[in-house]
Write an enzyme that holds these catalytic residues in place. Sequence first.
Site, mmCIF file in Angstrom:
data_model
loop_
_atom_site.group_PDB
_atom_site.id
_atom_site.type_symbol
_atom_site.label_atom_id
_atom_site.label_comp_id
_atom_site.label_asym_id
_atom_site.label_seq_id
_atom_site.Cartn_x
_atom_site.Cartn_y
_atom_site.Cartn_z
ATOM 1 N N LYS A 152 -4.314 -7.973 14.689
ATOM 2 C CA LYS A 152 -3.103 -8.708 15.010
ATOM 3 C C LYS A 152 -1.895 -7.796 14.850
ATOM 4 O O LYS A 152 -1.964 -6.890 14.027
ATOM 5 C CB LYS A 152 -2.960 -9.965 14.152
ATOM 6 N N ILE A 173 -5.399 -1.080 6.872
ATOM 7 C CA ILE A 173 -6.232 -2.267 7.076
ATOM 8 C C ILE A 173 -7.665 -1.885 7.451
ATOM 9 O O ILE A 173 -8.613 -2.577 7.096
ATOM 10 C CB ILE A 173 -5.611 -3.239 8.119
ATOM 11 N N SER A 220 -9.238 8.615 14.505
ATOM 12 C CA SER A 220 -7.899 8.598 13.925
ATOM 13 C C SER A 220 -7.345 10.011 14.009
ATOM 14 O O SER A 220 -8.077 10.970 13.733
ATOM 15 C CB SER A 220 -7.969 8.151 12.457
ATOM 16 N N ASP A 228 5.848 -8.974 11.414
ATOM 17 C CA ASP A 228 4.471 -8.455 11.275
ATOM 18 C C ASP A 228 3.688 -9.347 10.310
ATOM 19 O O ASP A 228 2.621 -9.857 10.674
ATOM 20 C CB ASP A 228 4.468 -6.982 10.827
HETATM 21 P P1 NAP Z 1 -1.301 1.999 9.070
HETATM 22 O O1 NAP Z 1 -1.710 2.085 7.629
HETATM 23 O O2 NAP Z 1 -0.056 2.674 9.502
HETATM 24 O O3 NAP Z 1 -2.542 2.522 9.912
HETATM 25 C C1 NAP Z 1 -2.516 2.653 11.305
HETATM 26 C C2 NAP Z 1 -3.415 3.803 11.691
HETATM 27 O O4 NAP Z 1 -3.467 3.885 13.103
HETATM 28 C C3 NAP Z 1 -2.903 5.137 11.175
HETATM 29 O O5 NAP Z 1 -3.719 5.552 10.111
HETATM 30 C C4 NAP Z 1 -2.999 6.056 12.383
HETATM 31 O O6 NAP Z 1 -3.873 7.126 12.144
HETATM 32 C C5 NAP Z 1 -3.717 5.228 13.431
HETATM 33 N N1 NAP Z 1 -3.268 5.519 14.784
HETATM 34 C C6 NAP Z 1 -2.014 5.551 15.263
HETATM 35 N N2 NAP Z 1 -2.022 5.846 16.580
HETATM 36 C C7 NAP Z 1 -3.327 6.016 16.931
HETATM 37 C C8 NAP Z 1 -3.983 6.342 18.135
HETATM 38 N N3 NAP Z 1 -3.322 6.540 19.288
HETATM 39 N N4 NAP Z 1 -5.351 6.433 18.111
HETATM 40 C C9 NAP Z 1 -6.042 6.245 16.982
HETATM 41 N N5 NAP Z 1 -5.466 5.938 15.808
HETATM 42 C C10 NAP Z 1 -4.124 5.815 15.780
HETATM 43 O O7 NAP Z 1 -1.167 0.478 9.517
HETATM 44 P P2 NAP Z 1 -1.962 -0.791 8.967
HETATM 45 O O8 NAP Z 1 -1.218 -1.402 7.846
HETATM 46 O O9 NAP Z 1 -3.387 -0.467 8.778
HETATM 47 O O10 NAP Z 1 -1.745 -1.787 10.209
HETATM 48 C C11 NAP Z 1 -2.414 -1.593 11.449
HETATM 49 C C12 NAP Z 1 -2.481 -2.927 12.168
HETATM 50 O O11 NAP Z 1 -3.184 -3.854 11.340
HETATM 51 C C13 NAP Z 1 -1.100 -3.540 12.432
HETATM 52 O O12 NAP Z 1 -1.085 -4.189 13.672
HETATM 53 C C14 NAP Z 1 -0.947 -4.569 11.308
HETATM 54 O O13 NAP Z 1 -0.136 -5.668 11.688
HETATM 55 C C15 NAP Z 1 -2.393 -5.001 11.119
HETATM 56 N N6 NAP Z 1 -2.679 -5.520 9.785
HETATM 57 C C16 NAP Z 1 -2.275 -4.851 8.660
HETATM 58 C C17 NAP Z 1 -2.500 -5.406 7.404
HETATM 59 C C18 NAP Z 1 -2.097 -4.716 6.134
HETATM 60 O O14 NAP Z 1 -2.194 -5.340 5.061
HETATM 61 N N7 NAP Z 1 -1.656 -3.475 6.148
HETATM 62 C C19 NAP Z 1 -3.163 -6.641 7.295
HETATM 63 C C20 NAP Z 1 -3.627 -7.251 8.453
HETATM 64 C C21 NAP Z 1 -3.380 -6.694 9.688
HETATM 65 P P3 NAP Z 1 -3.550 8.518 11.415
HETATM 66 O O15 NAP Z 1 -3.148 8.140 10.013
HETATM 67 O O16 NAP Z 1 -4.850 9.228 11.466
HETATM 68 O O17 NAP Z 1 -2.427 9.142 12.185
#
Ligand code: NAP
Length: 310
Positions: A93, A16, A38, A171
């Site tokens: 969120k 995201i 990250s 989620d």
């Molecule tokens: P994701 O692709 O798994 O990305 C999460 C990122 O957070 C990972 O790249 C990870 O970094 C990083 N991370 C984990 N622990 C961390 C820490 N302690 N400090 C700094 N960075 C850290 O997940 P996502 O889909 O983007 O979703 C993240 C959030 O956005 C969730 O709450 C989700 O509900 C929300 N969201 C997602 C979407 C969607 O379409 N995907 C849409 C709206 C909202 P590394 O890769 O570098 O380890």
Amino acid sequence: MNMDQIRIALIGMGKIARDQHLPAVRANSAFVLAATVSPHDPGVDGVPHFADIAELLAHGPAIDAVTLCTPPQVRYELASAAIAHGLHVFLEKPPGATLSEVAALERLASRKGVTLFAGWHSRFAAGVAPARAWLADRKVLGATITWREDVRTWHPGQAWIWEPGGLGVFDPGVNSLSIATHILPRQIFLTEALLQRPANRAAPIAARLAFQDTDGVNVTMNLDWRQTGPQTWDIVVATTDGTLKLSQGGAVLDLPHRTMHSDDLEYPGLYARFATLIRAGLSDVDADPLRLVADAFLRGRIETVEPFED
Ligand code: NAP
């Protein structure tokens, strides 16, 4: 950069952050991207990058604000560190992994005098504000929420989403609740829930929920992550003046005599709101959507279903 710009760091450079936050920050002249954080991501060309927030706060450039785009399970730790540093915080969120940690963050932000913004992106979808306005003075007879998508398409390999605090099918489901709680004219509360959890996972893959509003009007909700083919993100509200339908996650609004759609406005809207809150010295932390999800876990029956493999 000009002196009025808000220097912001994006934390958690996953899906995201790259799909939405980076372009939205770059397109909004109220902000300048000052750093990224990250653990495993290389960051963005020309922008200082740090492996963790401690390194950013100790050795990074001066910043005013952070956005936390991480999974919810690590949000509290990151947000509390940022607030203690006097930074404004935008929470993706859901705003936390628990309601109590969100309440604790609100208290910390208020004591420190910084802005805390729990951003519900679906509320900024194009059809949502006109839907809310149309419903405001109408008599609602009932509503159905249908949020059915393919988890393999939208969350490939995201282990955190199946862990406690990751919410499973809630989620995406909490997005529909962020819209429903915003457009329905009266408060809703949970009356029944059935959560279907794969035998090899800690979080639900599907759920059926029933809510009631304070006038006794029924609202039903059907969430499923096993949908292949066309995806469904619809909210239908029956009123004495006809039916309102929000589809495509809130982007398209059908009213009895007209249809409205528009470009994707969600993340530009979120950053405009964050800038406004910072300038006004205010916070915006609405935990209602997450509260309804928590109630589903509190009150719901749990049925074990067949194991799910990515
Ligand atoms: P994701 O692709 O798994 O990305 C999460 C990122 O957070 C990972 O790249 C990870 O970094 C990083 N991370 C984990 N622990 C961390 C820490 N302690 N400090 C700094 N960075 C850290 O997940 P996502 O889909 O983007 O979703 C993240 C959030 O956005 C969730 O709450 C989700 O509900 C929300 N969201 C997602 C979407 C969607 O379409 N995907 C849409 C709206 C909202 P590394 O890769 O570098 O380890």
